[in-house]
Design a protein around this motif. Structure first.
Motif, mmCIF file in Angstrom:
data_model
loop_
_atom_site.group_PDB
_atom_site.id
_atom_site.type_symbol
_atom_site.label_atom_id
_atom_site.label_comp_id
_atom_site.label_asym_id
_atom_site.label_seq_id
_atom_site.Cartn_x
_atom_site.Cartn_y
_atom_site.Cartn_z
ATOM 1 N N MET A 146 18.280 -9.822 8.151
ATOM 2 C CA MET A 146 18.867 -8.748 8.927
ATOM 3 C C MET A 146 20.274 -8.644 8.507
ATOM 4 S SD MET A 146 17.769 -10.064 12.775
ATOM 5 C CE MET A 146 16.098 -11.029 12.824
ATOM 6 N N ALA A 147 20.793 -7.343 8.105
ATOM 7 C CA ALA A 147 21.991 -7.011 7.724
ATOM 8 C C ALA A 147 23.020 -6.993 8.549
ATOM 9 C CB ALA A 147 21.860 -6.012 6.664
ATOM 10 N N GLN A 148 22.422 -6.160 9.805
ATOM 11 C CA GLN A 148 23.420 -5.852 11.016
ATOM 12 C C GLN A 148 23.443 -6.864 11.996
ATOM 13 O OE1 GLN A 148 25.292 -3.303 11.169
ATOM 14 N NE2 GLN A 148 25.015 -2.446 9.341
ATOM 15 N N GLY A 149 24.260 -7.798 12.003
ATOM 16 C CA GLY A 149 24.547 -8.932 13.266
ATOM 17 C C GLY A 149 23.298 -9.726 13.494
ATOM 18 N N SER A 150 23.474 -10.323 14.787
ATOM 19 C CA SER A 150 22.309 -11.188 15.039
ATOM 20 C C SER A 150 21.078 -10.706 15.837
ATOM 21 C CB SER A 150 22.616 -12.429 15.795
ATOM 22 O OG SER A 150 23.377 -11.907 17.095
ATOM 23 N N SER A 151 21.398 -9.300 15.988
ATOM 24 C CA SER A 151 20.377 -8.635 17.079
ATOM 25 C C SER A 151 19.374 -7.868 16.358
ATOM 26 C CB SER A 151 21.151 -7.791 18.056
ATOM 27 O OG SER A 151 21.818 -6.672 17.360
ATOM 28 N N GLY A 152 19.716 -7.695 14.805
ATOM 29 C CA GLY A 152 18.621 -7.156 14.124
ATOM 30 C C GLY A 152 18.509 -5.613 14.243
ATOM 31 N N ASN A 153 19.309 -5.144 15.003
ATOM 32 C CA ASN A 153 19.353 -3.426 15.222
ATOM 33 C C ASN A 153 20.332 -2.814 14.128
ATOM 34 O OD1 ASN A 153 22.012 -3.134 16.088
ATOM 35 N ND2 ASN A 153 21.189 -3.564 18.335
ATOM 36 N N SER A 154 19.917 -1.469 13.977
ATOM 37 C CA SER A 154 20.874 -0.782 12.850
ATOM 38 C C SER A 154 21.863 -0.025 13.759
ATOM 39 C CB SER A 154 19.712 0.071 11.993
ATOM 40 O OG SER A 154 19.292 0.911 12.768
ATOM 41 N N ASN A 155 22.248 0.064 14.969
ATOM 42 C CA ASN A 155 23.246 0.575 15.615
ATOM 43 C C ASN A 155 24.545 0.301 15.140
ATOM 44 O OD1 ASN A 155 21.246 2.020 16.976
ATOM 45 N ND2 ASN A 155 21.457 0.425 18.772
ATOM 46 N N ASN A 156 25.453 1.320 14.584
ATOM 47 C CA ASN A 156 26.779 0.757 14.248
ATOM 48 C C ASN A 156 27.687 1.168 15.339
ATOM 49 O OD1 ASN A 156 25.999 0.222 11.556
ATOM 50 N ND2 ASN A 156 25.764 2.206 10.993
ATOM 51 N N LEU A 157 28.520 0.241 15.932
ATOM 52 C CA LEU A 157 29.352 0.509 16.904
ATOM 53 C C LEU A 157 30.636 1.435 16.162
ATOM 54 C CD1 LEU A 157 29.369 -2.898 18.511
ATOM 55 C CD2 LEU A 157 28.198 -1.041 19.086
ATOM 56 N N VAL A 158 31.134 2.128 17.241
ATOM 57 C CA VAL A 158 32.465 2.687 16.843
ATOM 58 C C VAL A 158 33.626 1.771 17.034
ATOM 59 C CG1 VAL A 158 33.947 4.728 17.506
ATOM 60 C CG2 VAL A 158 31.531 4.899 17.559
ATOM 61 N N VAL A 159 33.512 0.899 17.951
ATOM 62 C CA VAL A 159 34.552 -0.048 18.089
ATOM 63 C C VAL A 159 33.995 -1.530 18.040
ATOM 64 C CG1 VAL A 159 36.362 -0.936 19.790
ATOM 65 C CG2 VAL A 159 35.946 1.566 19.902
ATOM 66 N N SER A 160 33.886 -2.068 16.908
ATOM 67 C CA SER A 160 33.415 -3.090 16.653
ATOM 68 C C SER A 160 33.674 -4.259 17.853
ATOM 69 C CB SER A 160 33.591 -3.710 15.324
ATOM 70 O OG SER A 160 34.751 -3.970 14.958
ATOM 71 N N ARG A 161 34.888 -4.378 18.207
ATOM 72 C CA ARG A 161 35.288 -5.442 19.324
ATOM 73 C C ARG A 161 34.577 -5.308 20.543
ATOM 74 N NH1 ARG A 161 40.177 -3.502 17.583
ATOM 75 N NH2 ARG A 161 40.322 -2.219 19.654
ATOM 76 N N ALA A 162 33.661 -4.253 20.792
ATOM 77 C CA ALA A 162 32.893 -3.791 21.879
ATOM 78 C C ALA A 162 31.655 -4.675 21.858
ATOM 79 C CB ALA A 162 32.830 -2.389 22.050
ATOM 80 N N SER A 163 31.141 -5.324 20.748
ATOM 81 C CA SER A 163 30.017 -5.796 20.794
ATOM 82 C C SER A 163 29.855 -7.036 21.798
ATOM 83 C CB SER A 163 29.511 -6.533 19.495
ATOM 84 O OG SER A 163 30.515 -7.369 18.903
ATOM 85 N N GLY A 164 31.052 -7.625 21.880
ATOM 86 C CA GLY A 164 30.660 -8.840 22.960
ATOM 87 C C GLY A 164 30.436 -8.179 24.346
ATOM 88 N N ALA A 165 31.161 -7.339 24.777
ATOM 89 C CA ALA A 165 31.164 -6.681 26.091
ATOM 90 C C ALA A 165 29.747 -5.783 26.247
ATOM 91 C CB ALA A 165 32.035 -5.530 26.123
ATOM 92 N N LEU A 166 29.351 -5.441 25.118
ATOM 93 C CA LEU A 166 27.987 -4.735 25.330
ATOM 94 C C LEU A 166 26.543 -5.679 25.643
ATOM 95 C CD1 LEU A 166 28.061 -2.057 22.725
ATOM 96 C CD2 LEU A 166 28.045 -1.447 25.219
ATOM 97 N N GLU A 167 26.902 -6.863 24.968
ATOM 98 C CA GLU A 167 26.057 -8.085 24.947
ATOM 99 C C GLU A 167 26.267 -8.522 26.293
ATOM 100 O OE1 GLU A 167 23.013 -10.377 23.212
ATOM 101 O OE2 GLU A 167 24.048 -8.619 22.444
ATOM 102 N N GLN A 168 27.228 -8.632 26.970
ATOM 103 C CA GLN A 168 27.335 -9.319 28.372
ATOM 104 C C GLN A 168 26.757 -8.304 29.222
ATOM 105 O OE1 GLN A 168 31.163 -10.116 29.235
ATOM 106 N NE2 GLN A 168 30.777 -10.199 31.432
ATOM 107 N N MET A 169 26.982 -6.960 28.966
ATOM 108 C CA MET A 169 26.449 -5.965 29.940
ATOM 109 C C MET A 169 24.857 -6.026 29.914
ATOM 110 S SD MET A 169 27.161 -1.827 29.958
ATOM 111 C CE MET A 169 28.840 -1.721 30.003
ATOM 112 N N LYS A 170 24.362 -6.314 28.733
ATOM 113 C CA LYS A 170 22.826 -6.303 28.581
ATOM 114 C C LYS A 170 22.233 -7.475 29.505
ATOM 115 C CE LYS A 170 21.115 -8.378 25.009
ATOM 116 N NZ LYS A 170 20.497 -8.537 23.492
#
Length: 74
Positions: free
Chosen positions: A1-25
Motif C-alpha cells: 500500500m503506497a498511500q498511508g495505512s488506509s490503503g486508499n488512493s485519495n490524495n488530501l489537499v491539506v495533508s495535515r487534515a488526515s488525523g481530523a478526517l480519521e477522527q471524524m470517521k
C-alpha cells in the motif's frame, strides 16, 4: 500500500487534515451505531456501512464549508 495505512488512493489537499478526517470517521460511525474494528481493517464491513460513513462525512464536510463560506462572504 503506497498511500498511508488506509490503503486508499485519495490524495488530501491539506495533508495535515488526515488525523481530523480519521477522527471524524470514528465519530460518524459511532453516531450511526457502526463499530469499526479495533485493527482499523474495514474489509469485513458491508458496503452499506462504509457508504453510510462516507456519505455522512461528506455531508458534514459540505456543511462546514458552507458555514465558512457564509461567514467569509457575508
Amino acid at each position: 500500500m503506497a498511500q498511508g495505512s488506509s490503503g486508499n488512493s485519495n490524495n488530501l489537499v491539506v495533508s495535515r487534515a488526515s488525523g481530523a478526517l480519521e477522527q471524524m470517521k470514528y465519530e460518524v460511525a459511532q453516531e450511526l451505531g457502526i463499530s469499526i474494528p479495533q485493527d482499523g481493517y474495514q474489509g469485513n464491513m458491508t458496503s452499506y456501512e462504509n457508504g453510510s460513513i462516507g456519505g455522512f462525512i461528506t455531508k458534514r464536510l459540505v456543511t462546514i464549508a458552507e458555514q465558512q463560506l457564509a461567514g467569509q462572504y457575508r
